[in-house]
Design a protein around this motif. Structure first.
Motif, PDB file in Angstrom:
ATOM      1  N   ASN A 146      26.474  81.134  49.502  1.00  0.00           N
ATOM      2  CA  ASN A 146      25.245  81.042  48.703  1.00  0.00           C
ATOM      3  C   ASN A 146      25.349  81.901  47.441  1.00  0.00           C
ATOM      4  O   ASN A 146      24.951  81.478  46.347  1.00  0.00           O
ATOM      5  CB  ASN A 146      24.061  81.499  49.555  1.00  0.00           C
ATOM      6  CG  ASN A 146      22.719  81.191  48.936  1.00  0.00           C
ATOM      7  OD1 ASN A 146      22.292  80.045  48.906  1.00  0.00           O
ATOM      8  ND2 ASN A 146      22.035  82.212  48.452  1.00  0.00           N
ATOM      9  N   TYR A 149      27.998  80.304  45.028  1.00  0.00           N
ATOM     10  CA  TYR A 149      27.506  79.005  44.552  1.00  0.00           C
ATOM     11  C   TYR A 149      26.480  79.209  43.443  1.00  0.00           C
ATOM     12  O   TYR A 149      26.519  78.521  42.400  1.00  0.00           O
ATOM     13  CB  TYR A 149      26.890  78.233  45.715  1.00  0.00           C
ATOM     14  CG  TYR A 149      26.230  76.931  45.325  1.00  0.00           C
ATOM     15  CD1 TYR A 149      26.988  75.813  45.006  1.00  0.00           C
ATOM     16  CD2 TYR A 149      24.843  76.833  45.284  1.00  0.00           C
ATOM     17  CE1 TYR A 149      26.375  74.616  44.646  1.00  0.00           C
ATOM     18  CE2 TYR A 149      24.224  75.640  44.927  1.00  0.00           C
ATOM     19  CZ  TYR A 149      24.997  74.540  44.614  1.00  0.00           C
ATOM     20  OH  TYR A 149      24.391  73.359  44.256  1.00  0.00           O
ATOM     21  N   ASN A 150      25.561  80.173  43.619  1.00  0.00           N
ATOM     22  CA  ASN A 150      24.533  80.393  42.607  1.00  0.00           C
ATOM     23  C   ASN A 150      25.062  81.112  41.378  1.00  0.00           C
ATOM     24  O   ASN A 150      24.521  80.937  40.280  1.00  0.00           O
ATOM     25  CB  ASN A 150      23.341  81.130  43.232  1.00  0.00           C
ATOM     26  CG  ASN A 150      22.427  80.182  43.975  1.00  0.00           C
ATOM     27  OD1 ASN A 150      21.710  79.386  43.363  1.00  0.00           O
ATOM     28  ND2 ASN A 150      22.464  80.226  45.301  1.00  0.00           N
ATOM     29  N   ARG A 153      26.277  78.230  39.460  1.00  0.00           N
ATOM     30  CA  ARG A 153      25.144  77.482  38.902  1.00  0.00           C
ATOM     31  C   ARG A 153      24.586  78.164  37.653  1.00  0.00           C
ATOM     32  O   ARG A 153      24.259  77.491  36.661  1.00  0.00           O
ATOM     33  CB  ARG A 153      24.031  77.331  39.946  1.00  0.00           C
ATOM     34  CG  ARG A 153      24.283  76.233  40.956  1.00  0.00           C
ATOM     35  CD  ARG A 153      23.144  76.156  41.971  1.00  0.00           C
ATOM     36  NE  ARG A 153      21.891  75.721  41.371  1.00  0.00           N
ATOM     37  CZ  ARG A 153      21.525  74.449  41.240  1.00  0.00           C
ATOM     38  NH1 ARG A 153      22.332  73.482  41.643  1.00  0.00           N
ATOM     39  NH2 ARG A 153      20.355  74.138  40.710  1.00  0.00           N
ATOM     40  N   ARG A 154      24.479  79.491  37.689  1.00  0.00           N
ATOM     41  CA  ARG A 154      23.964  80.203  36.521  1.00  0.00           C
ATOM     42  C   ARG A 154      24.897  80.064  35.328  1.00  0.00           C
ATOM     43  O   ARG A 154      24.453  79.939  34.189  1.00  0.00           O
ATOM     44  CB  ARG A 154      23.747  81.683  36.861  1.00  0.00           C
ATOM     45  CG  ARG A 154      22.471  81.945  37.652  1.00  0.00           C
ATOM     46  CD  ARG A 154      22.109  83.420  37.658  1.00  0.00           C
ATOM     47  NE  ARG A 154      23.110  84.225  38.337  1.00  0.00           N
ATOM     48  CZ  ARG A 154      23.118  84.456  39.637  1.00  0.00           C
ATOM     49  NH1 ARG A 154      22.179  83.935  40.415  1.00  0.00           N
ATOM     50  NH2 ARG A 154      24.050  85.206  40.184  1.00  0.00           N
ATOM     51  N   THR A 156      26.648  77.569  34.609  1.00  0.00           N
ATOM     52  CA  THR A 156      26.536  76.207  34.068  1.00  0.00           C
ATOM     53  C   THR A 156      25.100  75.861  33.679  1.00  0.00           C
ATOM     54  O   THR A 156      24.785  74.697  33.442  1.00  0.00           O
ATOM     55  CB  THR A 156      27.054  75.179  35.092  1.00  0.00           C
ATOM     56  OG1 THR A 156      26.346  75.325  36.328  1.00  0.00           O
ATOM     57  CG2 THR A 156      28.544  75.389  35.356  1.00  0.00           C
ATOM     58  N   GLY A 158      22.352  76.172  35.518  1.00  0.00           N
ATOM     59  CA  GLY A 158      21.504  75.713  36.616  1.00  0.00           C
ATOM     60  C   GLY A 158      20.586  76.814  37.122  1.00  0.00           C
ATOM     61  O   GLY A 158      20.785  77.995  36.837  1.00  0.00           O
ATOM     62  N   SER A 159      19.560  76.439  37.875  1.00  0.00           N
ATOM     63  CA  SER A 159      18.625  77.394  38.459  1.00  0.00           C
ATOM     64  C   SER A 159      19.016  77.682  39.911  1.00  0.00           C
ATOM     65  O   SER A 159      19.889  77.020  40.474  1.00  0.00           O
ATOM     66  CB  SER A 159      17.194  76.834  38.404  1.00  0.00           C
ATOM     67  OG  SER A 159      17.130  75.583  39.071  1.00  0.00           O
ATOM     68  N   TYR A 160      18.357  78.663  40.489  1.00  0.00           N
ATOM     69  CA  TYR A 160      18.689  79.087  41.855  1.00  0.00           C
ATOM     70  C   TYR A 160      18.446  77.966  42.864  1.00  0.00           C
ATOM     71  O   TYR A 160      17.452  77.248  42.803  1.00  0.00           O
ATOM     72  CB  TYR A 160      17.856  80.312  42.245  1.00  0.00           C
ATOM     73  CG  TYR A 160      18.155  80.822  43.639  1.00  0.00           C
ATOM     74  CD1 TYR A 160      19.210  81.694  43.859  1.00  0.00           C
ATOM     75  CD2 TYR A 160      17.390  80.416  44.732  1.00  0.00           C
ATOM     76  CE1 TYR A 160      19.500  82.160  45.133  1.00  0.00           C
ATOM     77  CE2 TYR A 160      17.670  80.872  46.008  1.00  0.00           C
ATOM     78  CZ  TYR A 160      18.732  81.740  46.208  1.00  0.00           C
ATOM     79  OH  TYR A 160      19.008  82.183  47.471  1.00  0.00           O
ATOM     80  N   PHE A 161      19.373  77.829  43.789  1.00  0.00           N
ATOM     81  CA  PHE A 161      19.250  76.856  44.875  1.00  0.00           C
ATOM     82  C   PHE A 161      19.774  77.504  46.147  1.00  0.00           C
ATOM     83  O   PHE A 161      20.875  78.074  46.152  1.00  0.00           O
ATOM     84  CB  PHE A 161      20.056  75.595  44.565  1.00  0.00           C
ATOM     85  CG  PHE A 161      20.050  74.575  45.686  1.00  0.00           C
ATOM     86  CD1 PHE A 161      18.955  73.762  45.895  1.00  0.00           C
ATOM     87  CD2 PHE A 161      21.141  74.463  46.548  1.00  0.00           C
ATOM     88  CE1 PHE A 161      18.936  72.834  46.930  1.00  0.00           C
ATOM     89  CE2 PHE A 161      21.136  73.541  47.583  1.00  0.00           C
ATOM     90  CZ  PHE A 161      20.035  72.723  47.768  1.00  0.00           C
TER      91      PHE A 161
END
Length: 261
Positions: A146, A149-150, A153-154, A156, A158-161
């Protein structure tokens, strides 16, 4: 600003490297409540025995809670298993924060709720020592995945998932354990004559009406980043608070115990 009657928080795990104190601090700074219940595992003494991960935002979370208590907000701390040493101080207060082993809260709709952490149900949930050990280690792996992965995401945009929560939702064994835990909590509330129960411990946010009992799990600030809130009309809702700070949809309960329209 979120205005509400009551906030229920648990499983913050201050001192653990996966604690999302940044999101919790944002939530606390943008929320006003008459009462805040801290339902255990606020400080992760277990994690800190191995290695302490304590940064500025974690200090700010503690300071924010103390400030709210000094300003007249009732703050009640019900310790869990990761901060069980605090149970020795039940009945005492620290900086206007009262320590208790469990609690009772009545909503504006007259619903009487049992408040506890939930580790007392472990024996009814676990399949044995081996399975418990395996579950703990698999969860550590999920948190590792997790975390990275986040970070990606940041990078690129992206927001938190919560990858950890997503994976848990797909594992049949995990869902079976959650169902056992929920059943044990509901049975406890029913035996005590309560209308509902609010707990944490298993890091699975949920509001559900079962056997006439309102079951609420306020989640955690490790992967779910959720708080349970009693709104001004006495209805209950889960708030998912990351950088989006968006409310989880379709979860408030009406006075009848049914989902609000």
């Amino acid at each position: 600003m979120l205005h509400c009657r009551t906030i229920f928080l648990s499983d913050v795990h201050l001192g653990c490297k996966d604690c999302r104190a940044d999101y919790l601090l944002s939530f606390l700074q943008q929320s006003q409540a008459d009462t805040i219940y801290l339902l255990g595992d606020i400080i992760d003494l277990w994690a800190m025995r191995k290695q302490v991960h304590w940064h500025l935002n974690q200090n700010k979370v503690v300071r924010c809670l103390l400030d709210k208590a000094e300003q007249g907000v009732e703050v009640v701390y019900i310790p869990g298993n990761h901060d069980e040493a605090m149970r020795l101080y039940a009945g005492k207060s620290f900086g206007n924060i009262r320590i208790a082993l469990r609690g009772c809260h009545t909503t504006a709709q007259g619903k009487k709720l049992l408040l506890l952490h939930g580790d007392e149900f472990d024996k009814e949930v676990n399949f044995g020592r081996t399975h418990a050990w395996l579950g703990d280690n698999l969860y550590d792996l999920l948190l590792f995945l997790n975390r990275w992965y986040n970070r990606l995401r940041r990078l690129t945009g992206g927001s938190y998932f919560s990858l950890a929560a997503y994976i848990k939702s797909k594992v049949p064994g995990a869902q079976k354990a959650i169902a056992r835990y929920r059943a044990a909590a509901i049975a406890k509330a029913k035996r005590g004559g309560f209308d509902g129960v609010v707990c944490g411990h298993i890091h699975h946010p949920e509001i559900r009406l079962e056997q006439g009992i309102i079951y609420c799990n306020d989640g955690d600030w490790i992967d779910s980043c959720t708080a349970l809130v009693e709104q001004l009309d006495g209805s209950l809702a889960l708030y998912h608070w990351t950088e989006q700070a968006e409310k989880i949809a379709a979860l408030p309960l009406s006075a009848s115990g049914k989902k609000a329209a």
